[in-house]
Design a protein around this motif. Structure first.
Motif, short mmCIF file in Angstrom:
data_model
loop_
_atom_site.label_atom_id
_atom_site.label_comp_id
_atom_site.label_asym_id
_atom_site.label_seq_id
_atom_site.Cartn_x
_atom_site.Cartn_y
_atom_site.Cartn_z
N PHE A 200 0.80 -1.22 0.00
CA PHE A 200 0.00 0.00 0.00
C PHE A 200 0.84 1.28 0.00
O PHE A 200 0.37 2.32 -0.47
CB PHE A 200 -0.92 0.04 1.22
N VAL A 201 2.04 1.24 0.55
CA VAL A 201 2.86 2.44 0.74
C VAL A 201 4.15 2.29 -0.07
O VAL A 201 4.82 1.26 0.01
CB VAL A 201 3.19 2.66 2.23
N ASP A 202 4.50 3.34 -0.83
CA ASP A 202 5.67 3.28 -1.71
C ASP A 202 6.93 3.88 -1.09
O ASP A 202 8.04 3.49 -1.43
CB ASP A 202 5.36 3.99 -3.03
N VAL A 203 6.76 4.85 -0.21
CA VAL A 203 7.92 5.47 0.43
C VAL A 203 7.48 6.08 1.76
O VAL A 203 6.33 6.50 1.91
CB VAL A 203 8.56 6.55 -0.49
N ILE A 204 8.39 6.10 2.73
CA ILE A 204 8.15 6.71 4.04
C ILE A 204 9.08 7.90 4.20
O ILE A 204 10.26 7.84 3.87
CB ILE A 204 8.42 5.69 5.18
N VAL A 205 8.54 9.01 4.73
CA VAL A 205 9.34 10.18 5.05
C VAL A 205 9.18 10.47 6.54
O VAL A 205 8.11 10.94 6.96
CB VAL A 205 8.92 11.42 4.23
N VAL A 224 12.86 4.55 2.56
CA VAL A 224 12.75 5.70 3.48
C VAL A 224 13.59 6.85 2.94
O VAL A 224 14.74 6.66 2.56
CB VAL A 224 13.24 5.32 4.90
N ILE A 225 12.99 8.05 2.87
CA ILE A 225 13.73 9.27 2.54
C ILE A 225 14.00 9.99 3.85
O ILE A 225 13.07 10.37 4.56
CB ILE A 225 12.91 10.18 1.60
N LYS A 226 15.29 10.19 4.19
CA LYS A 226 15.58 10.64 5.56
C LYS A 226 16.95 11.30 5.65
O LYS A 226 17.78 11.18 4.75
CB LYS A 226 15.57 9.45 6.50
N HIS A 227 17.17 11.97 6.77
CA HIS A 227 18.51 12.27 7.25
C HIS A 227 18.49 12.12 8.76
O HIS A 227 17.49 12.44 9.41
CB HIS A 227 18.98 13.66 6.81
N LYS A 392 21.52 8.21 -0.92
CA LYS A 392 22.03 8.31 -2.29
C LYS A 392 21.04 7.65 -3.25
O LYS A 392 21.41 6.93 -4.17
CB LYS A 392 23.41 7.67 -2.40
N ILE A 393 19.76 7.91 -3.00
CA ILE A 393 18.73 7.41 -3.90
C ILE A 393 18.32 8.55 -4.83
O ILE A 393 19.05 9.51 -4.97
CB ILE A 393 17.53 6.85 -3.10
N HIS A 394 17.16 8.46 -5.44
CA HIS A 394 16.79 9.48 -6.44
C HIS A 394 16.67 10.87 -5.84
O HIS A 394 16.90 11.86 -6.52
CB HIS A 394 15.46 9.09 -7.11
N ALA A 395 16.31 10.96 -4.56
CA ALA A 395 16.15 12.27 -3.90
C ALA A 395 17.31 12.47 -2.93
O ALA A 395 17.52 11.67 -2.02
CB ALA A 395 14.83 12.32 -3.16
N ARG A 396 18.07 13.55 -3.14
CA ARG A 396 19.20 13.86 -2.25
C ARG A 396 19.20 15.36 -2.01
O ARG A 396 19.04 16.14 -2.94
CB ARG A 396 20.51 13.40 -2.89
N THR A 405 8.67 12.51 -7.04
CA THR A 405 8.36 11.80 -8.28
C THR A 405 9.57 10.96 -8.68
O THR A 405 10.66 11.11 -8.13
CB THR A 405 8.04 12.78 -9.43
N SER A 406 9.37 10.07 -9.62
CA SER A 406 10.48 9.34 -10.23
C SER A 406 10.29 9.40 -11.73
O SER A 406 9.43 10.13 -12.23
CB SER A 406 10.50 7.88 -9.73
N GLU A 407 11.09 8.67 -12.47
CA GLU A 407 10.99 8.69 -13.92
C GLU A 407 10.77 7.28 -14.47
O GLU A 407 11.25 6.31 -13.89
CB GLU A 407 12.26 9.28 -14.55
N LYS A 408 10.04 7.22 -15.55
CA LYS A 408 9.94 5.97 -16.28
C LYS A 408 10.31 6.24 -17.74
O LYS A 408 10.15 7.36 -18.24
CB LYS A 408 8.54 5.37 -16.20
N TYR A 409 10.84 5.21 -18.40
CA TYR A 409 11.18 5.36 -19.81
C TYR A 409 9.91 5.31 -20.66
O TYR A 409 9.00 4.53 -20.37
CB TYR A 409 12.13 4.25 -20.25
N VAL A 410 9.88 6.15 -21.66
CA VAL A 410 8.82 6.07 -22.67
C VAL A 410 9.48 5.81 -24.01
O VAL A 410 10.52 6.41 -24.33
CB VAL A 410 7.96 7.35 -22.71
N VAL A 411 8.92 4.88 -24.75
CA VAL A 411 9.48 4.45 -26.03
C VAL A 411 8.40 4.59 -27.10
O VAL A 411 7.31 4.04 -26.98
CB VAL A 411 9.97 2.99 -25.96
N ILE A 412 8.70 5.36 -28.15
CA ILE A 412 7.74 5.61 -29.22
C ILE A 412 8.28 5.03 -30.53
O ILE A 412 9.39 5.37 -30.96
CB ILE A 412 7.47 7.12 -29.38
#
Length: 419
Positions: A200-205, A224-227, A392-396, A405-412
């Motif tokens: 149910f939960v994708d990330v904890i802050v 977890v996004i933390k310091h 050292k994950i996507h958010a620093r 947010t994060s990113e996903k690849y889009v292919v056309i």
């Protein structure tokens, strides 16, 4: 954990997951409408907010809550104004969701790029300050996420009243109320459940004291996004403008002692220490800052002896450790060994030194000729922040809308087949 608490948290989680799919597809206009409607609801509910907050303050006093915590808990008219303005500011920020970057053609004829997308469901665990409810909810909503908010038990009535205003705004914009949910129970088991529901939960802050964040980091089954600490340094190099260095070091320490971006250790190059430290110490003495120094520092100014523990301590108080170092490599080595990878600064007029410092210091924010107290989402142009990450994950660093947010690849393609 009691079955009733677990069942309750799972019901919140399922509702948040369902709501997250709706909010992820909401237009920028719809999300902004919800934020602005929530701001109006807060303005109209000042009496209800004050009444709810008074219950929390009365309970806090009865339970012996310290004066500093009572102050953080209070919803003054100015703080309600601040919450309303915060919602309006977030509504005015650019929406990161759906933006596409780096679209390039491959030899196959495929066009490949990256699209920014919400994380999904964000669980936020925090203490004392009810205005965090607004900060967290607004940033999560604007970035297309649903959120489950677990504030401290001392602010339960305030948080419920604030959440009701947010949900009025969601309803007015045609978005599900479950996009922002406040955990209603004060049972501590609710935290254990929230951090253990990856379905149910994708990330904890977590936002709070070191003990809370250590527990969440240790027990969570979701990212977890933390310091943990803000052990921040300012290094005054041999090539520094010493007047500028004094102003920067003084501001880094004395702007506010209790913030995670406050300087806790001052490093001074040995070639300028005798010229720099006496005047610097006098400024700190005028402010009542207790100084603890290495042996070389003690030979130059009147201060206590610094222990090995001092180099690893986040004081959050008018206390500062000072060390004289041989050169830039020695300063970098000290920072990378004792620091918390939060924010560190160099004062220098030498471009080569500044580049070396920026490249070699392993921190989420590295500054040149600026005080560490600038480590703040608003100062970075993020509008607001949900916290600061030293991971050292996507958010620093300060985490704003893009960090949620994060990113996903889009292919056309145009009918290509492989092989």
């Amino acid at each position: 954990m009691t079955e009733s608490v677990l069942a309750y948290m799972q019901s919140l989680g399922q509702a948040a997951r369902d709501a997250s799919r709706v909010v992820a597809q909401a237009s920028t206009a719809q999300k902004n409408a919800a934020l602005l409607a929530a701001a109006k609801a807060l303005d109209a509910a000042r009496a209800e907010l004050t009444e709810a907050n008074q219950k929390d303050l009365d309970n806090g006093r009865a339970n012996g809550l310290e004066a500093a915590l009572l102050d953080r808990l209070a919803l003054t008219p100015a703080r309600i104004d601040g919450m309303i303005e915060g919602l309006r500011q977030v509504a005015g920020l650019p929406d990161p969701v759906g933006t596409i970057r780096d679209m390039t053609y491959r030899p196959s004829g495929l066009q490949i790029g990256r699209m920014r997308v919400p994380l999904g469901v964000v669980g936020i665990i925090y203490e004392s300050r009810p205005n965090v409810t607004i900060d967290a909810a607004s940033l999560c909503l604007k970035s297309g996420n649903a959120t489950i908010l677990r504030g401290g038990s001392e602010a339960i009535h305030s948080n419920r009243a604030i959440a009701a205003c947010i949900q009025r705004g969601l309803a007015e914009a045609g978005l599900p109320a479950a996009a922002v949910q406040v955990v209603e129970t004060t049972d501590r088991a609710a935290v254990g459940a929230l951090i253990s529901m990856p379905e149910f939960v994708d990330v904890i802050v977590p936002r709070g004291g070191k003990g809370l964040i250590e527990r969440i980091s240790r027990e969570a089954r979701v990212p977890v996004i933390k310091h943990l600490d803000g052990i921040c340094h300012v290094y005054v190099s041999a090539h520094a403008d010493l007047a500028m260095a004094q102003d920067i070091a003084f501001n880094a320490k004395c702007y506010r002692y209790g913030i995670c971006g406050a300087m806790e250790t001052l490093l001074v190059d040995q070639t300028i220490a005798a010229e720099f430290l006496p005047a610097m110490a006098a400024r700190f003495a005028e402010q009542g800052v207790e100084l603890r120094g290495c042996a070389q520092t003690q030979a130059l100014i009147n201060c206590l002896a610094a222990s090995e523990e001092d180099w690893s301590t986040e004081y959050l108080a008018p206390v500062l450790s000072i060390k004289v170092v041989a050169d830039l490599p020695a300063a970098v080595a000290h920072i990378n060994h004792y620091g918390s990878h939060h924010t560190d600064a160099i004062v220098t007029e030498n471009l080569s030194q500044s580049r070396q410092f920026m490249a070699e210091v392993d921190s989420s924010s590295v500054m040149v000729n600026a005080p560490t107290c600038f480590a703040d989402g608003f100062e970075y142009g993020l509008g607001a922040e949900i916290g600061i990450s030293t991971d050292k994950i996507h958010a620093r660093g300060p985490v704003g809308l893009e960090g949620l947010t994060s990113e996903k690849y889009v292919v056309i393609g145009s009918g290509q087949t492989r092989g």
